[in-house]
Enzyme design. Structure first.
Site, mmCIF file in Angstrom:
data_model
loop_
_atom_site.group_PDB
_atom_site.id
_atom_site.type_symbol
_atom_site.label_atom_id
_atom_site.label_comp_id
_atom_site.label_asym_id
_atom_site.label_seq_id
_atom_site.Cartn_x
_atom_site.Cartn_y
_atom_site.Cartn_z
ATOM 1 N N GLY A 21 38.812 47.620 43.952
ATOM 2 C CA GLY A 21 37.479 47.091 43.697
ATOM 3 C C GLY A 21 37.480 45.712 43.068
ATOM 4 O O GLY A 21 38.490 45.018 43.048
ATOM 5 N N HIS A 50 37.094 40.451 46.149
ATOM 6 C CA HIS A 50 37.061 38.983 46.288
ATOM 7 C C HIS A 50 37.447 38.624 47.719
ATOM 8 O O HIS A 50 37.675 39.517 48.545
ATOM 9 C CB HIS A 50 37.989 38.333 45.255
ATOM 10 C CG HIS A 50 39.383 38.919 45.240
ATOM 11 N ND1 HIS A 50 40.252 38.786 46.310
ATOM 12 C CD2 HIS A 50 40.044 39.664 44.327
ATOM 13 C CE1 HIS A 50 41.389 39.401 46.029
ATOM 14 N NE2 HIS A 50 41.282 39.960 44.830
ATOM 15 N N HIS A 109 40.244 40.594 49.470
ATOM 16 C CA HIS A 109 39.881 41.911 50.020
ATOM 17 C C HIS A 109 39.059 41.753 51.296
ATOM 18 O O HIS A 109 39.235 42.491 52.258
ATOM 19 C CB HIS A 109 39.034 42.699 49.010
ATOM 20 C CG HIS A 109 39.739 42.998 47.721
ATOM 21 N ND1 HIS A 109 39.364 42.433 46.519
ATOM 22 C CD2 HIS A 109 40.783 43.809 47.441
ATOM 23 C CE1 HIS A 109 40.137 42.879 45.561
ATOM 24 N NE2 HIS A 109 41.014 43.720 46.078
ATOM 25 N N GLY A 165 47.413 43.628 51.435
ATOM 26 C CA GLY A 165 47.574 42.180 51.279
ATOM 27 C C GLY A 165 49.024 41.823 50.969
ATOM 28 O O GLY A 165 49.708 42.544 50.247
ATOM 29 N N VAL A 192 45.285 35.166 50.407
ATOM 30 C CA VAL A 192 44.147 34.235 50.397
ATOM 31 C C VAL A 192 44.185 33.492 49.067
ATOM 32 O O VAL A 192 44.306 34.117 48.011
ATOM 33 C CB VAL A 192 42.810 34.977 50.562
ATOM 34 C CG1 VAL A 192 41.634 34.013 50.472
ATOM 35 C CG2 VAL A 192 42.788 35.719 51.895
#
Ligand code: PAF
Length: 281
Positions: A31, A34, A37, A148, A177
């Site tokens: 959670g 950003h 995600h 990720g 990212v």
């Protein structure tokens, strides 16, 4: 977008979607979503998922006793809005009590790739990650799950768990990212003061410099390059937890930087522990 808190209900819904022939993807998160995600959700879409299940669960089992479980940032309302806007079709918001029933006593332990790097500094961390991810895999039974690259070791550990426990799904790893400054996106970046945020740019700068050195010179001896990275981090006022170069698949330490090697680092920026990595291409 469906919202689930009950594991059983989620499991039933996912099984029904799979029976209908829908392609199901899972995006596991803790959670406080950003851009990083959201890129995982976008990756699931790009790969043709028709159902995208995002789990949002700050998993207590993967935090050590002196870690940041209690202060880990949470914002359910914002997460729901972001999931909806990004095209998730279901969100799973379990509570610790319905994920871990009384007297929960079964854990999943990966015993090789979890040993070094973050595993050595955070005892029990990957046991907690593997356990919750295995549970999510059993609840959702996705065709693929997206993680990720920011958590490079985690992705390798999960790939190994999927292989060794015969989970019937593909593990997809999406690129890191970064903020315009180069800082890798992380929910923990919210802990940083303005000054710390500036200093934290040294992580990506050090990694990019190492990758450029390989581009310019071919194979680069790790010992000398490591010393440069450490100097760069320390002169930005960061406290090094580890800086290591490993084979991108096996996570075995290497002596030279070259294609297929990953450089991984963890530092303390004030009280905040930050990680970053680069896979040399
Ligand atoms: O990477 C994370 O956010 C977590 O470790 C994961 C995979 C959601 C398991 O709790």
């Amino acid at each position: 977008m469906k919202i689930f808190t009950e594991p059983k209900k989620l499991q039933k819904w996912c099984a029904a979607r799979r029976m209908e022939g829908r392609k199901v993807a899972l995006v596991p998160t803790m959670g406080y979503l950003h851009e990083g995600h959201l890129s995982l959700i976008a990756e699931a879409k790009r790969r043709g998922a028709q159902e995208i299940v995002v789990s949002v669960f700050v998993n207590p089992v993967q935090f050590g006793p002196n870690e940041d479980f209690d202060k880990y940032p949470r914002d359910e309302k914002a997460d729901l809005a972001k999931c909806r806007a990004a095209g998730a079709t279901a969100v799973f918001f379990p509570t610790p009590a319905n994920m871990y029933l009384d007297a929960h006593s079964v854990y999943v332990n990966e015993e090789d790739l979890s040993k070094g790097l973050c595993g050595a500094r955070r005892p029990g961390h990957f046991r907690g990650v593997c356990t919750v991810v295995a549970k999510l895999f059993n609840l959702v039974h996705p065709h693929f799950a997206v993680f990720g690259q920011k958590d490079f070791q985690q992705a390798a550990v999960i790939r190994r768990m999927v292989r060794d426990l015969n989970f019937d799904l593909d593990v997809v790893v999406a690129p890191i990212v970064r903020e315009p400054s180069g800082l890798a996106r992380s929910s923990r970046n919210t802990y940083l003061s303005d000054d710390e945020r500036k200093r934290a740019c040294a992580l990506s700068q050090a990694l990019f410099a190492a990758a450029s050195a390989v581009k310019a010179k071919g194979k680069v001896p790790w010992k000398a390059e490591r010393a440069k990275i450490v100097r760069r981090l320390e002169s930005a006022g960061l406290v090094v937890d580890y800086v290591e170069a490993v084979d991108g698949e096996t996570l075995a330490p290497v002596k030279r930087l070259e294609k297929g090697v990953a450089v991984l680092l963890a530092v303390y920026c004030g009280k905040t522990r930050l990680i970053d990595n680069i896979l040399i291409k």
